[in-house]
Design a protein around this motif. Structure first.
Motif, mmCIF file in Angstrom:
data_model
loop_
_atom_site.group_PDB
_atom_site.id
_atom_site.type_symbol
_atom_site.label_atom_id
_atom_site.label_comp_id
_atom_site.label_asym_id
_atom_site.label_seq_id
_atom_site.Cartn_x
_atom_site.Cartn_y
_atom_site.Cartn_z
ATOM 1 N N MET A 1 -19.306 98.282 9.073
ATOM 2 C CA MET A 1 -18.982 96.859 9.147
ATOM 3 C C MET A 1 -20.090 96.032 8.493
ATOM 4 N N PHE A 2 -19.717 95.080 7.693
ATOM 5 C CA PHE A 2 -20.728 94.286 6.994
ATOM 6 C C PHE A 2 -21.032 92.983 7.714
ATOM 7 N N GLU A 3 -20.018 92.418 8.349
ATOM 8 C CA GLU A 3 -20.321 91.201 9.099
ATOM 9 C C GLU A 3 -20.816 91.572 10.497
ATOM 10 N N ARG A 4 -21.481 90.645 11.135
ATOM 11 C CA ARG A 4 -22.015 90.935 12.470
ATOM 12 C C ARG A 4 -20.901 90.973 13.487
ATOM 13 N N LEU A 5 -20.961 91.982 14.326
ATOM 14 C CA LEU A 5 -19.968 92.136 15.383
ATOM 15 C C LEU A 5 -20.235 91.110 16.483
ATOM 16 N N THR A 6 -19.197 90.376 16.879
ATOM 17 C CA THR A 6 -19.355 89.396 17.947
ATOM 18 C C THR A 6 -18.586 89.843 19.191
ATOM 19 N N LEU A 7 -19.271 89.822 20.322
ATOM 20 C CA LEU A 7 -18.635 90.144 21.601
ATOM 21 C C LEU A 7 -18.675 88.929 22.505
ATOM 22 N N SER A 8 -17.634 88.722 23.271
ATOM 23 C CA SER A 8 -17.691 87.640 24.257
ATOM 24 C C SER A 8 -17.936 88.255 25.633
ATOM 25 N N VAL A 9 -18.702 87.532 26.432
ATOM 26 C CA VAL A 9 -19.141 88.064 27.712
ATOM 27 C C VAL A 9 -18.882 87.043 28.814
ATOM 28 N N ASP A 10 -18.257 87.518 29.889
ATOM 29 C CA ASP A 10 -18.115 86.697 31.092
ATOM 30 C C ASP A 10 -19.453 86.786 31.820
ATOM 31 N N ALA A 11 -20.285 85.773 31.608
ATOM 32 C CA ALA A 11 -21.670 85.853 32.102
ATOM 33 C C ALA A 11 -21.770 85.685 33.611
ATOM 34 N N MET A 12 -20.677 85.229 34.247
ATOM 35 C CA MET A 12 -20.759 84.908 35.679
ATOM 36 C C MET A 12 -20.108 85.974 36.575
ATOM 37 N N GLY A 13 -19.511 86.998 35.975
ATOM 38 C CA GLY A 13 -18.845 88.026 36.774
ATOM 39 C C GLY A 13 -19.817 89.118 37.198
ATOM 40 N N GLY A 14 -19.675 89.596 38.444
ATOM 41 C CA GLY A 14 -20.535 90.680 38.921
ATOM 42 C C GLY A 14 -21.500 90.205 39.985
ATOM 43 N N ASP A 15 -21.873 91.120 40.888
ATOM 44 C CA ASP A 15 -22.722 90.765 42.029
ATOM 45 C C ASP A 15 -24.072 90.215 41.582
#
Lengths: 349, 349
Positions: A1-15
């Motif tokens: 892959m040449f472009e940067r991989l973008t991930l979205s994250v649910d930053a508020m989920g989890g104990d």
């Protein structure tokens, strides 16, 4: 892959969110420094955390929202009322094409419901399933479903078999993976109607699947097959039973190795070996349940996960994305549908 | 007990039968020298084996038969045609009052079918269940059903709860044992209809049971409750998954401890401790599945069991007999039926 991989994250989920999320991103970036993250959650909490983790800070963009889906929220309620929740917005980012995949350690039922609503199922898949890697005597296998579908008919199980097989081939890199259906015995007559009918379909249909037949609970760890197919009720209990057993075993081992001065000395000398062992059975290394069959990559981290485990869930997302898992499933299903011998409904009759 | 306890044994059931049966009897007699055994099977094979084990010889009486129930025989066929099989005759001995209990390592389905036919169910029990002890972080618990009933409705599960509770009180010696239903989550809304309805019944009824609610797979080993209630499909898979995980864990540990000279030295020093540990997780120590709810004690040994495991299955039979387990269930059910608040059908209705 040449472009940067973008991930979205649910930053508020989890104990332990959001701190374990930010630290998990930082750990994941050590291995994959080119990844970019969209962090959905409370800016006031996330900003100071990112200040502590400059690597994560550089790779992340905060998308502020106050709203969260709580752990005890019903899936339907979360779907209807959680339009601005960190979970929903993180999934939307995948639906909108902004991110290639989403990771959340939040409420599983809500995550599946929202992901299904926003991303939709892949063509040919009635019900997405939750799958995970499993360590075995032979290496690694994949098991699905782990809880998305409490009751499954034969067709659901056959679809899980197809998805699991594609996964084993494309992500685990196996040439001709074997598929088994989890049951209480190996004989054709054993089990409930769903597993019996699914077995008949897989035996008789022209599906290009190496169907092993029924497997039992101890075959999961033995690695008898590469893909273990089961309904979500049984799979969830098998997975958690494994986790519990590993904990109990570890506890007994620890007790034994601290029972006498000699045992303690032995344990000290063997410490590096025991550390390797501990790492090998560390459930965090298997964190990151995959929602398979959705038109978008969605990974569920264990709710109690720490940063190390969350980083592993990020790895899983990247692995699915870089192996074009969903494209493979789509292609396989397109091929199957054009195959005149393939009609599950006809076989199931 | 003042008279000698007599047990009947299917000497031909099991992969290593009849030799492991005779040797198992010899081991069991070390602990309980006053027990007497009726050995059903082939005299020509049994006589020389008993010559090798004088202790077993002295305590045993051979009842010759040529016929055996094979492992792949269907339960119904074994019931109809196996009238002279070692399994059937051994069960008959309990039905006739000659023996206080029967142990077999043969075909599980056939054993249950024949035992149900010959011994009948206890009053109030629609479907007998298979139960076993389970090691936990807190000591020991009991889980049922483990495979006798593939599909269970709420009433079946409630009956399992009652039997498991009586077992925990009378055999495990717990004062107020807690009971949980195995499910995919702790919340009331989770799971299939059977577990949800059974939970409602146990919550609302006047049954004198300490009902904990739902438990998950990892609660089994954690010992969250003393009695884990589940359908036979799920229970069988949970049990075998545990066995498989223990094997995998042991394999990883062995590999780690032989990976370097230092690890080997450490393992040598810790050998007694590791031996204790190994013994603690040895599945043979948990051999002997109990058929609960029959009007007679019937114990199923693992088909692959060796003599050590078979001896443990004999111990389990003796434990149930000496604790008057079946009398207790009968009494509890009689009390329950006379309790105006207790009507499962009414609550379930």
């Amino acid at each position: 892959m040449f472009e940067r991989l973008t991930l979205s994250v649910d930053a508020m989920g989890g104990d332990q969110a959001p701190s374990m999320v930010v630290e998990g991103i930082s750990i994941a970036l050590e291995r994959l420094p080119d990844t970019r993250f969209l962090l959905f959650g409370d800016r006031a909490q996330l900003t100071p955390l990112l200040d502590l983790h400059p690597r994560a800070q550089q790779a992340s963009e905060i998308r502020h929202t106050d709203d969260v889906v709580t752990d005890d929220e019903k899936a339907g309620v979360a779907l209807r009322t959680g339009q601005n929740s960190s979970m929903r917005l993180a999934i939307n980012a995948v639906g909108d094409g902004e991110a290639a995949g989403i990771i959340s350690a939040g409420n599983t039922g809500a995550l599946m419901a929202i992901a299904k609503f926003v991303l939709k199922s892949l063509p040919g898949i009635d019900r997405p399933a939750i799958g995970t890697y499993f360590p075995t005597l032979n290496g690694e296998s994949v098991m699905l479903d782990l809880g998305a579908n409490i009751e499954c008919n034969a067709e659901n199980l056959v679809q899980f078999a197809v998805m699991g097989e594609v996964f084993a081939r494309n992500v685990l890199g196996l040439k001709n993976p074997s598929v088994g259906i989890l049951n209480v015995g190996a004989e054709d007559l054993k089990g409930n109607d769903s597993v019996k009918q699914a077995s008949t379909i897989l035996q008789q249909s022209s599906l290009p699947i190496k169907f092993y037949g029924f497997v039992e609970g101890d075959d999961i760890s033995a690695g008898t097959v590469d893909v273990v197919v089961t309904d979500g009720f049984t799979g969830n209990i098998a997975l958690k039973t494994t986790e519990g057993t590993v904990k109990l075993f570890g506890h007994f081992l620890k007790e034994a190795l601290s029972a006498s001065p000699l045992a303690k000395l032995g344990a000290m000398l063997a410490r590096p070996a025991l550390k390797t062992f501990k790492m090998r059975v560390d459930p965090r290394r298997y964190n990151g349940a995959m929602f398979l069959g959705l038109n978008g990559i969605c990974i569920k981290s264990h709710g109690g996960s720490d940063a190390f485990g969350f980083a592993h869930a990020i790895d899983v997302a990247i692995e699915l994305i870089s192996n074009d898992f969903n494209e493979s499933i789509k292609n396989e299903y397109a091929q199957l549908s054009s195959d005149p011998g393939f009609s599950m409904k006809a076989v199931a009759g």
